[in-house]
Enzyme design. Structure first.
Site, PDB file in Angstrom:
ATOM      1  N   ASN A   7       0.881  -1.171   0.000  1.00 15.93           N
ATOM      2  CA  ASN A   7       0.000   0.000   0.000  1.00 15.93           C
ATOM      3  C   ASN A   7       0.913   1.213   0.000  1.00 15.93           C
ATOM      4  O   ASN A   7       1.467   1.591   1.039  1.00 15.93           O
ATOM      5  CB  ASN A   7      -0.903  -0.015   1.231  1.00 15.93           C
ATOM      6  CG  ASN A   7      -1.861   1.168   1.278  1.00 15.93           C
ATOM      7  OD1 ASN A   7      -1.756   2.099   0.474  1.00 15.93           O
ATOM      8  ND2 ASN A   7      -2.775   1.144   2.212  1.00 15.93           N
ATOM      9  N   ARG A  99      -2.611  -2.109  -3.509  1.00 14.14           N
ATOM     10  CA  ARG A  99      -3.792  -1.269  -3.359  1.00 14.14           C
ATOM     11  C   ARG A  99      -3.674  -0.115  -4.345  1.00 14.14           C
ATOM     12  O   ARG A  99      -2.676   0.603  -4.370  1.00 14.14           O
ATOM     13  CB  ARG A  99      -3.873  -0.708  -1.941  1.00 14.14           C
ATOM     14  CG  ARG A  99      -5.071   0.231  -1.753  1.00 14.14           C
ATOM     15  CD  ARG A  99      -4.863   1.167  -0.587  1.00 14.14           C
ATOM     16  NE  ARG A  99      -6.013   2.063  -0.418  1.00 14.14           N
ATOM     17  CZ  ARG A  99      -5.946   3.232   0.189  1.00 14.14           C
ATOM     18  NH1 ARG A  99      -4.794   3.668   0.666  1.00 14.14           N
ATOM     19  NH2 ARG A  99      -7.019   3.976   0.310  1.00 14.14           N
ATOM     20  N   HIS A 189     -12.589   3.287  -0.115  1.00 15.08           N
ATOM     21  CA  HIS A 189     -12.563   2.320   0.997  1.00 15.08           C
ATOM     22  C   HIS A 189     -13.320   1.041   0.632  1.00 15.08           C
ATOM     23  O   HIS A 189     -13.746   0.291   1.513  1.00 15.08           O
ATOM     24  CB  HIS A 189     -13.191   2.909   2.277  1.00 15.08           C
ATOM     25  CG  HIS A 189     -12.370   3.970   2.927  1.00 15.08           C
ATOM     26  ND1 HIS A 189     -12.944   5.002   3.659  1.00 15.08           N
ATOM     27  CD2 HIS A 189     -11.030   4.174   2.962  1.00 15.08           C
ATOM     28  CE1 HIS A 189     -11.991   5.790   4.110  1.00 15.08           C
ATOM     29  NE2 HIS A 189     -10.820   5.316   3.704  1.00 15.08           N
ATOM     30  N   HIS A 217     -16.399   2.802   8.053  1.00 11.78           N
ATOM     31  CA  HIS A 217     -14.938   2.783   8.127  1.00 11.78           C
ATOM     32  C   HIS A 217     -14.524   4.145   8.680  1.00 11.78           C
ATOM     33  O   HIS A 217     -14.526   5.150   7.960  1.00 11.78           O
ATOM     34  CB  HIS A 217     -14.335   2.553   6.734  1.00 11.78           C
ATOM     35  CG  HIS A 217     -12.838   2.539   6.728  1.00 11.78           C
ATOM     36  ND1 HIS A 217     -12.102   1.389   6.545  1.00 11.78           N
ATOM     37  CD2 HIS A 217     -11.931   3.540   6.894  1.00 11.78           C
ATOM     38  CE1 HIS A 217     -10.812   1.684   6.585  1.00 11.78           C
ATOM     39  NE2 HIS A 217     -10.689   2.985   6.795  1.00 11.78           N
ATOM     40  N   GLY A 219     -11.753   6.374  10.416  1.00 10.07           N
ATOM     41  CA  GLY A 219     -10.366   6.591  10.767  1.00 10.07           C
ATOM     42  C   GLY A 219      -9.990   8.002  10.370  1.00 10.07           C
ATOM     43  O   GLY A 219     -10.834   8.888  10.312  1.00 10.07           O
ATOM     44  N   GLY A 221      -9.245   8.858   7.434  1.00 10.30           N
ATOM     45  CA  GLY A 221     -10.206   8.917   6.346  1.00 10.30           C
ATOM     46  C   GLY A 221     -11.430   8.147   6.795  1.00 10.30           C
ATOM     47  O   GLY A 221     -11.299   7.128   7.484  1.00 10.30           O
ATOM     48  N   ARG A 250      -9.962  16.317   6.414  1.00  9.49           N
ATOM     49  CA  ARG A 250     -10.828  16.596   5.267  1.00  9.49           C
ATOM     50  C   ARG A 250     -12.191  17.087   5.744  1.00  9.49           C
ATOM     51  O   ARG A 250     -12.737  16.584   6.718  1.00  9.49           O
ATOM     52  CB  ARG A 250     -10.985  15.350   4.400  1.00  9.49           C
ATOM     53  CG  ARG A 250      -9.785  15.056   3.528  1.00  9.49           C
ATOM     54  CD  ARG A 250      -9.916  13.741   2.801  1.00  9.49           C
ATOM     55  NE  ARG A 250      -9.099  12.710   3.428  1.00  9.49           N
ATOM     56  CZ  ARG A 250      -9.072  11.443   3.060  1.00  9.49           C
ATOM     57  NH1 ARG A 250      -9.829  11.030   2.058  1.00  9.49           N
ATOM     58  NH2 ARG A 250      -8.304  10.569   3.680  1.00  9.49           N
ATOM     59  N   ASP A 292      -6.184  13.831  15.546  1.00  7.40           N
ATOM     60  CA  ASP A 292      -6.200  12.540  16.232  1.00  7.40           C
ATOM     61  C   ASP A 292      -7.366  12.495  17.216  1.00  7.40           C
ATOM     62  O   ASP A 292      -7.389  13.254  18.190  1.00  7.40           O
ATOM     63  CB  ASP A 292      -4.880  12.325  16.963  1.00  7.40           C
ATOM     64  CG  ASP A 292      -4.719  10.900  17.484  1.00  7.40           C
ATOM     65  OD1 ASP A 292      -5.683  10.367  18.065  1.00  7.40           O
ATOM     66  OD2 ASP A 292      -3.633  10.324  17.309  1.00  7.40           O
ATOM     67  N   ARG A 294      -8.117  10.372  19.499  1.00 10.19           N
ATOM     68  CA  ARG A 294      -7.712  10.037  20.862  1.00 10.19           C
ATOM     69  C   ARG A 294      -7.263  11.279  21.621  1.00 10.19           C
ATOM     70  O   ARG A 294      -7.610  11.459  22.803  1.00 10.19           O
ATOM     71  CB  ARG A 294      -6.577   9.005  20.839  1.00 10.19           C
ATOM     72  CG  ARG A 294      -6.978   7.647  20.290  1.00 10.19           C
ATOM     73  CD  ARG A 294      -5.765   6.811  19.965  1.00 10.19           C
ATOM     74  NE  ARG A 294      -4.949   7.437  18.927  1.00 10.19           N
ATOM     75  CZ  ARG A 294      -3.865   6.893  18.396  1.00 10.19           C
ATOM     76  NH1 ARG A 294      -3.448   5.709  18.824  1.00 10.19           N
ATOM     77  NH2 ARG A 294      -3.177   7.513  17.457  1.00 10.19           N
ATOM     78  N   GLY A 342      -9.585   2.816  12.515  1.00 12.21           N
ATOM     79  CA  GLY A 342      -8.896   3.148  13.753  1.00 12.21           C
ATOM     80  C   GLY A 342      -9.802   3.703  14.828  1.00 12.21           C
ATOM     81  O   GLY A 342      -9.697   3.334  16.000  1.00 12.21           O
ATOM     82  N   GLY A 344     -13.342   3.596  14.704  1.00 17.44           N
ATOM     83  CA  GLY A 344     -14.459   2.677  14.885  1.00 17.44           C
ATOM     84  C   GLY A 344     -14.097   1.460  15.711  1.00 17.44           C
ATOM     85  O   GLY A 344     -14.913   0.956  16.493  1.00 17.44           O
ATOM     86  N   GLU A 345     -12.863   0.990  15.576  1.00 21.02           N
ATOM     87  CA  GLU A 345     -12.409  -0.188  16.328  1.00 21.02           C
ATOM     88  C   GLU A 345     -11.862   0.174  17.702  1.00 21.02           C
ATOM     89  O   GLU A 345     -11.961  -0.623  18.645  1.00 21.02           O
ATOM     90  CB  GLU A 345     -11.322  -0.920  15.535  1.00 21.02           C
ATOM     91  CG  GLU A 345     -11.787  -1.484  14.206  1.00 21.02           C
ATOM     92  CD  GLU A 345     -10.624  -1.877  13.302  1.00 21.02           C
ATOM     93  OE1 GLU A 345      -9.526  -2.168  13.842  1.00 21.02           O
ATOM     94  OE2 GLU A 345     -10.795  -1.885  12.070  1.00 21.02           O
ATOM     95  N   GLU A 397      -7.909  -4.976   4.999  1.00 18.52           N
ATOM     96  CA  GLU A 397      -7.834  -4.752   3.559  1.00 18.52           C
ATOM     97  C   GLU A 397      -6.708  -5.574   2.923  1.00 18.52           C
ATOM     98  O   GLU A 397      -6.834  -6.044   1.792  1.00 18.52           O
ATOM     99  CB  GLU A 397      -7.629  -3.264   3.283  1.00 18.52           C
ATOM    100  CG  GLU A 397      -8.796  -2.399   3.714  1.00 18.52           C
ATOM    101  CD  GLU A 397      -8.452  -0.922   3.736  1.00 18.52           C
ATOM    102  OE1 GLU A 397      -8.761  -0.244   2.742  1.00 18.52           O
ATOM    103  OE2 GLU A 397      -7.883  -0.455   4.733  1.00 18.52           O
TER     104      GLU A 397
END
Length: 417
Positions: A7, A99, A189, A217, A219, A221, A250, A292, A294, A342, A344-345, A397
Site C-alpha cells: 500500500n 492497493r 474504501h 470505516h 479513521g 479517512g 478533510r 487525532d 484520541r 482506527g 471505529g475499532e 484490507e
C-alpha cells in the site's frame, strides 16, 4: 502462494506478507507472515517491521523515494534478522498485490498488471492526484527490483462500489458532464467495506445475498456504505475521497459556493483551497489542535476544551446523519451497523456517541459490551434483542488484496469474498 501486499502512499509504504491459496480461503486459514510500514519517505524515514512471532524492529533511515523504500523492505524480508517462515529468498515471493485507489469505471474488479493496466491507472491520476501516482511508484519499484516475471495484481478501492445504481452515483449536474468526463460519484474504501460485509456474513452464517448492513470505516479517512444483498448501493465518498463524513483533515460535505466565496474573501488560489479542504479541515480545522481523535477525547476529559468537544460532536453527528439516510434508502431493511477503522475499532466512546443517537432506528447499545470489547477484537455491542444490531469488526484490507491476487492469478474471481 506467498503474496507481498503493498500500500504505497505519497510518503509512506505499508506492507504485509500473507500466505494463502483457494483452499485456505475457503477454510479461512490464510497466514500472515510479516507486516511493516515506512513513513516520511523522502527524508529521514521511520521504519517499523515485524515478522510473526518475532519482536518488532524500529529504525530510522534516509530513503529518498519509493524505490529505495521497497528495496529496503525486500532486503529485510530475506535478511537474517527477519526470520519470515517460508521466505529465504526473493523467489519465495510468488506475487505482489497492490492497493490502487482509483480505477474509475474502467476497472470494476481486480486485474493482473500489464502495460495496458498501467496506462489505465495513469489515466485516472487526475481523479486521484494524491493517491494513484504513489500507487504507480510502488508498482514500478517492484517491477524494477523483482523483474517482470513476478506477477503483480491491482486491487482498486473503487471496485466494490461499481454496483452503485445510476441514481446513486450521478450528481445533479448537466448529464453531458458525465458523458464527456465521467463526472460522478465513485466511492472509496471499497476493499474495507467488502471485507466487513464478508466477515459479517461469515459470522452470521449468511449467504452473500442476505447481507443488508451499513458499514462505517472510521479513521483519519472515513466513509459509510449501504450494503443491500451483499452489494454496495450507496457510499459517502464521491468523485474524490473528500466528500461525505468529516474526517481527520478533510472537510467532508460542504456547499460548493463556499469555494468561490473563500477565494474572494481570503484571496486564496484554487490550489490553496484544495489544501485547505483536504489537509487543514475536519477534526484538525474545527479543533485547531489535532486530527487525532484520541487526543481530542483526552483534551475534553482533562481540559473541557470547547472546540475539541465541538469537533467530536460534528464528527459523530455527520455519521448519524448518513446512517439515517441509508436506513431510509434501504426502506428500514437493515440488520446491522458495523464499526471499523482506527476510530471505529478503538474508541468505545465514539461508538456510544454515534449509537446513542440511533435509538429511533431500533439500535440499543449494550454499554458494558461496548466498553469491555478488547481493541482489535470483533464482537457485538448491542443488547440481546436489539432490532438493529451493532458490531465491531476490525478491517483487513491487506487480506482481501492477497486473496484477490491469488484469485486473479488462478483465474477464479467467482464469488469474491
Amino acid at each position: 502462494m506467498i503474496v507481498l501486499v503493498l500500500n504505497s502512499g505519497s510518503s509512506s509504504l505499508r506492507f504485509q506478507i500473507i500466505e494463502t491459496d483457494l483452499e485456505s480461503m475457503a477454510a479461512d486459514r490464510d497466514r500472515r507472515l510479516a507486516r511493516g510500514k515506512i513513513e516520511r519517505i523522502g527524508s529521514l524515514a521511520l521504519l517499523a517491521l515485524q515478522a510473526e512471532g518475532r519482536r518488532r524492529v524500529t529504525d530510522e533511515r534516509a530513503l529518498a523515494d519509493h524505490r529505495q523504500a521497497v528495496d529496503h523492505v525486500l532486503r529485510w524480508i530475506v535478511g537474517s534478522d527477519s526470520g519470515i517462515e517460508g521466505v529465504q529468498q526473493l523467489s519465495d515471493l510468488h506475487a505482489v498485490g497492490h492497493r490502487v485507489v482509483h480505477g474509475g469505471e474502467r476497472f470494476q474488479a481486480s486485474v493482473r498488471i500489464d502495460d495496458a493496466v498501467l496506462e489505465g491507472i495513469e489515466d485516472h491520476v487526475e481523479l486521484a492526484p494524491l493517491h494513484n501516482p504513489a500507487n504507480l511508484k510502488g508498482i514500478r519499484a517492484v517491477t524494477e527490483l523483482l523483474g517482470e516475471a513476478v506477477p503483480q495484481v491491482a486491487v482498486f478501492d473503487t471496485a466494490f462500489h461499481a454496483t452503485l445504481p445510476e441514481e446513486a452515483f450521478l450528481y445533479g449536474l448537466p448529464y453531458h458532464l458525465y458523458r464527456r468526463h465521467r463526472v460522478r460519484r465513485y466511492g472509496f474504501h471499497g476493499t474495507s467495506h467488502r471485507y466487513l460485509a464478508y466477515r459479517y456474513r461469515q459470522r452470521m452464517g449468511l449467504e452473500k445475498e442476505a447481507v443488508n448492513v451499513i458499514t462505517l470505516h472510521l479513521g483519519s479517512g472515513a466513509s459509510a456504505c449501504a450494503i443491500r444483498g451483499g452489494r454496495s448501493v450507496d457510499t459517502s465518498m464521491g468523485f474524490t475521497p473528500l466528500e461525505g463524513l468529516v474526517m481527520g483533515t478533510r472537510s467532508g460535505d460542504l456547499d460548493p459556493s463556499l469555494i468561490d466565496y473563500l477565494i474572494h474573501k481570503e484571496g486564496l488560489a484554487l490550489s490553496a483551497i484544495d489544501i485547505l479542504l483536504n489537509k487543514q479541515s475536519g477534526l484538525l480545522g474545527i479543533s485547531g489542535l489535532t486530527d487525532d481523535m484520541r487526543e481530542l477525547l483526552l483534551e475534553v476529559e482533562e481540559h473541557q476544551d470547547r472546540r475539541a468537544k465541538l469537533a467530536i460532536e460534528i464528527f459523530c453527528r455527520r455519521v448519524r446523519k448518513y446512517v439515517g439516510a441509508y436506513f431510509a434508502e434501504m426502506n428500514g431493511e437493515v440488520d446491522a451497523l458495523i464499526f471499523a477503522g482506527g476510530i471505529g475499532e478503538g474508541s468505545p466512546e465514539i461508538r456510544e456517541r454515534i449509537a446513542g443517537g440511533l435509538r429511533g432506528l431500533g439500535l440499543e447499545l449494550d454499554r458494558k459490551r461496548n466498553e469491555e470489547l478488547p481493541p482489535g477484537e470483533a464482537g457485538e455491542i448491542s443488547i440481546e434483542g436489539s432490532k438493529l444490531r451493532a458490531f465491531v469488526i476490525p478491517t483487513d484490507e491487506e487480506l482481501m488484496i492477497a486473496r484477490d491476487t491469488v484469485r486473479v492469478l488462478e483465474g477464479d474471481l467467482r464469488g469474491r469474498r
